[in-house]
Write a protein that holds these residues in place. Structure first.
Motif, short mmCIF file in Angstrom:
data_model
loop_
_atom_site.label_atom_id
_atom_site.label_comp_id
_atom_site.label_asym_id
_atom_site.label_seq_id
_atom_site.Cartn_x
_atom_site.Cartn_y
_atom_site.Cartn_z
N LYS A 38 0.83 -1.21 0.00
CA LYS A 38 0.00 0.00 0.00
C LYS A 38 0.86 1.26 0.00
O LYS A 38 0.49 2.28 -0.58
CB LYS A 38 -0.95 0.01 1.20
N ILE A 87 5.71 -22.06 -9.28
CA ILE A 87 5.29 -22.99 -10.34
C ILE A 87 6.50 -23.41 -11.17
O ILE A 87 7.40 -22.60 -11.43
CB ILE A 87 4.18 -22.38 -11.24
N GLY A 137 -4.30 -11.90 -10.50
CA GLY A 137 -5.12 -11.85 -9.28
C GLY A 137 -4.83 -10.56 -8.54
O GLY A 137 -4.37 -9.57 -9.13
N GLY A 168 -1.05 -9.52 -8.55
CA GLY A 168 -0.68 -9.14 -9.92
C GLY A 168 -1.21 -7.76 -10.27
O GLY A 168 -0.48 -6.92 -10.83
N GLU A 190 -2.26 -5.34 -8.13
CA GLU A 190 -1.73 -4.25 -7.28
C GLU A 190 -0.27 -3.94 -7.65
O GLU A 190 0.08 -2.78 -7.88
CB GLU A 190 -1.84 -4.64 -5.80
N GLU A 240 -2.63 -14.43 -17.47
CA GLU A 240 -3.55 -15.06 -16.52
C GLU A 240 -4.09 -16.36 -17.12
O GLU A 240 -4.57 -16.38 -18.25
CB GLU A 240 -4.70 -14.07 -16.22
N LEU A 280 -6.76 -18.19 -16.25
CA LEU A 280 -8.21 -18.33 -16.41
C LEU A 280 -8.73 -17.48 -17.57
O LEU A 280 -8.13 -16.46 -17.93
CB LEU A 280 -8.92 -17.90 -15.12
N VAL A 313 1.32 -20.53 -19.00
CA VAL A 313 2.76 -20.34 -19.09
C VAL A 313 3.43 -21.71 -19.11
O VAL A 313 3.16 -22.56 -18.27
CB VAL A 313 3.27 -19.49 -17.90
N GLY A 346 -0.82 -17.01 -6.42
CA GLY A 346 -1.49 -17.46 -5.21
C GLY A 346 -0.50 -17.76 -4.09
O GLY A 346 0.71 -17.68 -4.27
N ARG A 347 -1.04 -18.05 -2.91
CA ARG A 347 -0.22 -18.37 -1.74
C ARG A 347 -0.68 -19.70 -1.15
O ARG A 347 -1.80 -20.13 -1.39
CB ARG A 347 -0.34 -17.25 -0.68
N MET A 372 -7.46 -15.60 2.30
CA MET A 372 -6.16 -15.24 2.89
C MET A 372 -6.09 -13.73 3.02
O MET A 372 -5.45 -13.05 2.21
CB MET A 372 -5.04 -15.77 2.01
N TYR A 403 -6.57 -2.83 -4.04
CA TYR A 403 -6.19 -1.42 -3.84
C TYR A 403 -5.57 -0.80 -5.08
O TYR A 403 -4.55 -0.12 -5.01
CB TYR A 403 -5.24 -1.31 -2.65
P1 NAD Z 1 -4.85 -14.74 -6.29
O1 NAD Z 1 -5.48 -16.03 -6.00
O2 NAD Z 1 -5.58 -13.49 -5.98
O3 NAD Z 1 -4.46 -14.64 -7.82
C1 NAD Z 1 -3.66 -15.58 -8.45
C2 NAD Z 1 -3.99 -15.57 -9.92
O4 NAD Z 1 -3.05 -16.34 -10.61
C3 NAD Z 1 -5.37 -16.18 -10.21
O5 NAD Z 1 -6.10 -15.31 -11.03
C4 NAD Z 1 -5.03 -17.50 -10.90
O6 NAD Z 1 -5.99 -17.89 -11.83
C5 NAD Z 1 -3.72 -17.14 -11.56
N1 NAD Z 1 -2.86 -18.30 -11.83
C6 NAD Z 1 -2.67 -19.40 -11.07
N2 NAD Z 1 -1.77 -20.22 -11.65
C7 NAD Z 1 -1.39 -19.63 -12.81
C8 NAD Z 1 -0.49 -19.98 -13.85
N3 NAD Z 1 0.21 -21.10 -13.80
N4 NAD Z 1 -0.34 -19.11 -14.87
C9 NAD Z 1 -1.05 -17.95 -14.93
N5 NAD Z 1 -1.93 -17.58 -13.97
C10 NAD Z 1 -2.09 -18.40 -12.92
O7 NAD Z 1 -3.44 -14.79 -5.55
P2 NAD Z 1 -2.33 -13.67 -5.38
O8 NAD Z 1 -2.62 -12.49 -6.23
O9 NAD Z 1 -1.03 -14.36 -5.51
O10 NAD Z 1 -2.52 -13.29 -3.86
C11 NAD Z 1 -2.38 -14.28 -2.84
C12 NAD Z 1 -3.28 -14.00 -1.69
O11 NAD Z 1 -2.88 -12.84 -1.01
C13 NAD Z 1 -4.71 -13.81 -2.16
O12 NAD Z 1 -5.45 -14.91 -1.73
C14 NAD Z 1 -5.18 -12.59 -1.50
O13 NAD Z 1 -6.25 -12.88 -0.64
C15 NAD Z 1 -4.01 -12.07 -0.66
N6 NAD Z 1 -3.80 -10.66 -1.02
C16 NAD Z 1 -4.76 -9.77 -0.69
C17 NAD Z 1 -4.64 -8.45 -1.05
C18 NAD Z 1 -5.72 -7.49 -0.69
O14 NAD Z 1 -6.53 -7.82 0.16
N7 NAD Z 1 -5.76 -6.31 -1.29
C19 NAD Z 1 -3.53 -8.04 -1.76
C20 NAD Z 1 -2.58 -8.96 -2.10
C21 NAD Z 1 -2.72 -10.28 -1.71
#
Ligand code: NAD
Ligand code: FAD
Length: 479
Positions: free
Chosen positions: A58, A158, A190, A193, A195, A211, A213, A245, A278-279, A325, A358
């Protein structure tokens, strides 16, 4: 002999430190074990959120937004600014200072609440015994009537994109670039990505998000996700959906990413790549074979609705257990568990966890999307208000976005609120409060909102559910 406590918390991220402070407030003799080492190798409290998550991201989002706003938009308001420049190392240094102020603030809060801190690693054994290993290698045995595990999560890696020191990084690496990469690839569109893609796009990078999906931002309401995609495209972020990818290849200081989409095999060259897919829950070296704690099939610690694990007196909270998360979800779980240990009966309302992205515009929602309501087969009404019709948004020179309220057709109870626009993160709290009190759209409509505020957008959207909005043309006006 083991040192005895009423409560031992493992992990001092938002879930753990809230659990520890609330336990101590309730008169429980509380200890917390935290193994994080900050940038200078010093022990640091606050976990992912404060060190490499919510707060540093942020700080960068705000700095990069102010930079673009000053450079591109102040002129609209008659303010002439010339030669706007950004000093990225100074931005990063300020971000680090914010982090350090907050992490030492948490250390101070733990101390002033009388929580005993152990800096090092904890391993949980049977009978709520905790083997503690300090950073200097010394060990101590601890035991408690109750243990709260709050060990959080780490980024998913990955196989096609193995991380490197500099060129292919996760979200933590992407908080510390000292120059904006010319071309930046982001794997995963996601929350992270979007932010961190926004941050570096604003500082001058050409950003391509790959992405997997076909759907953009699937957890959000589709109308809001469509508006968001339009705005990000306008800002120059190139979001490619339905891409898989397949590999990365490093030559010199360039990364080639190969991927397939509906048209076949493709490749792109980047100066840096962020992997944000993701995490996953973090439990490495945490549980002895006899701990009695079990995991679900995705590696999360298995808990019931009150965060109790399969081991008596052992709870788990935050990212290491099911559910979104999000820091605030973990904080509420930590507080719930502390209060339950002290004999109270609180519950977390998992139906009303707000989500916020954000970016600019911000995206925020709570409750069900229109697609979810439809799929549930419920009859509903929708009220939407475009921020372009808000006096305050016009005065602010920032009219992008909308507010959408979804209410049950028969009872008028609010089922979901979806906001895209400036300050959506602040406005969503009003919706959470209304929904927590099981408000109807009419209740919100009957509530007085200060004028002129962006929040009036929520008021008008609630009024629009029954066709009573004042500042938009209503098609379904009722008496
Ligand atoms: P996310 O789940 O939000 O997004 C991950 C994205 O990567 C998804 O859209 C998914 O389809 C894509 N993906 C997965 N495997 C892939 C691949 N092999 N190739 C291409 N795309 C692929 O996860 P994130 O952005 O890594 O964030 C992790 C966690 O941290 C989230 O669950 C989120 O809740 C938390 N977070 C929250 C905030 C917030 O509240 N503002 C900010 C950052 C992170
Ligand atoms: P963590 O914060 O991960 O803390 C776990 C702690 O446990 C760590 O300090 C770790 O060192 C410690 N630990 C682990 N194992 C042991 C052990 N065996 N012994 C001792 N200590 C141990 N969420 C939001 O709600 N809003 C946001 O804006 C937001 N932005 C984010 C931005 C980024 C870039 C990232 C990566 C995440 C973001 N998140 C955001 C998610 C948020 O950071 C997490 O949901 C939150 O930190 C989870 O809290 P936690 O306490 O469960 O775990």
């Amino acid at each position: 002999m083991a040192t005895k406590f009423d409560v031992i918390v493992i992990g001092a991220g938002p879930a753990g430190y809230h659990a520890a402070i609330r336990s101590a407030q309730l008169g429980l003799n509380t200890a917390i074990v935290e193994k994080w080492l900050g940038k200078e190798g010093k022990p640091a409290y606050g976990g992912t959120c404060l060190n490499v998550g919510c707060i540093p991201s942020k700080a960068l989002l705000e700095a990069s937004h102010k930079y673009v706003d000053t450079r591109d938009h102040l002129g609209d308001m008659g303010i002439e600014v010339k030669g706007v420049k950004v000093d990225i190392p100074a931005v990063i240094a300020r971000k680090d200072q914010v982090v350090s102020n907050l992490t030492s603030g948490v250390a101070g809060l733990l101390k002033s609440n009388g929580v005993t801190t152990f800096e090092g690693t904890a391993k949980l054994h049977a009978g709520r015994e905790v083997a503690f290993t300090a950073h200097d290698g010394s060990t101590e045995n601890l035991v408690a009537d109750n243990v709260i595990v709050a060990t959080g999560s780490v980024p998913v890696e990955i196989p096609p994109c193995p991380l490197t020191d500099e060129l292919i990084v996760d979200s933590t690496g992407a908080l510390d670039f000292l120059t904006a990469p010319k071309r930046l690839g982001v794997i995963g569109a996601g929350i992270i990505g979007l932010e961190l893609g926004s941050v570096w796009s604003r500082f001058g990078s050409e950003v391509v998000l790959l992405e997997a999906l076909e759907d953009f931002l699937p957890p959000a309401d589709k109308q809001v996700a469509r508006e968001a995609a339009k705005q990000f495209k306008k800002q120059g972020m190139d979001i490619r959906l339905g891409t898989r990818v397949t590999g990365t290849d490093i030559k010199g200081k360039q990364v080639t990413v190969t991927y397939t989409d509906s048209e076949g095999d493709k490749s792109e060259q980047f100066d840096k790549v962020i992997v944000a897919v993701g995490r996953r829950p973090y439990t490495e070296e945490l549980l002895a074979a006899d701990s009695g704690v079990t995991m679900d099939e995705r590696g999360f610690i298995y808990v019931n609705e009150t965060c109790l694990t399969d081991a008596p007196g052992v709870y788990a909270v935050g990212d290491v257990v099911r559910g979104p998360m999000l820091a605030h979800k973990g904080m509420e779980e930590g507080i719930m568990v502390a209060e339950r240990i002290a004999g109270q009966m609180p519950l977390v309302n998992y139906d009303l966890v707000p989500s916020v992205v954000y970016t600019h515009p911000e995206i925020a929602w709570v409750g069900m999307t229109e697609q979810e309501v439809k799929a549930a087969g419920d009859e509903y009404e929708v009220g939407t208000f475009p921020m372009a019709a808000s006096g305050r948004a016009m005065a602010n020179n920032d009219t992008v976005g909308l507010v959408k309220v979804i209410a049950d057709k028969a009872t008028d109870r609010i089922l979901g609120v979806h906001i895209i626009g400036n300050q959506a993160s602040e406005m969503i709290a009003e919706a959470v409060i209304a929904m927590e009190f099981e408000s109807s759209a009419e209740d919100l409509g009957l509530t007085m909102f200060a004028h002129p505020t962006l929040s009036e957008g929520l008021h008008e959207a609630a009024l629009a559910v029954s066709g009573h909005a004042i500042h938009i043309a209503n098609r379904k006006r009722k008496k």
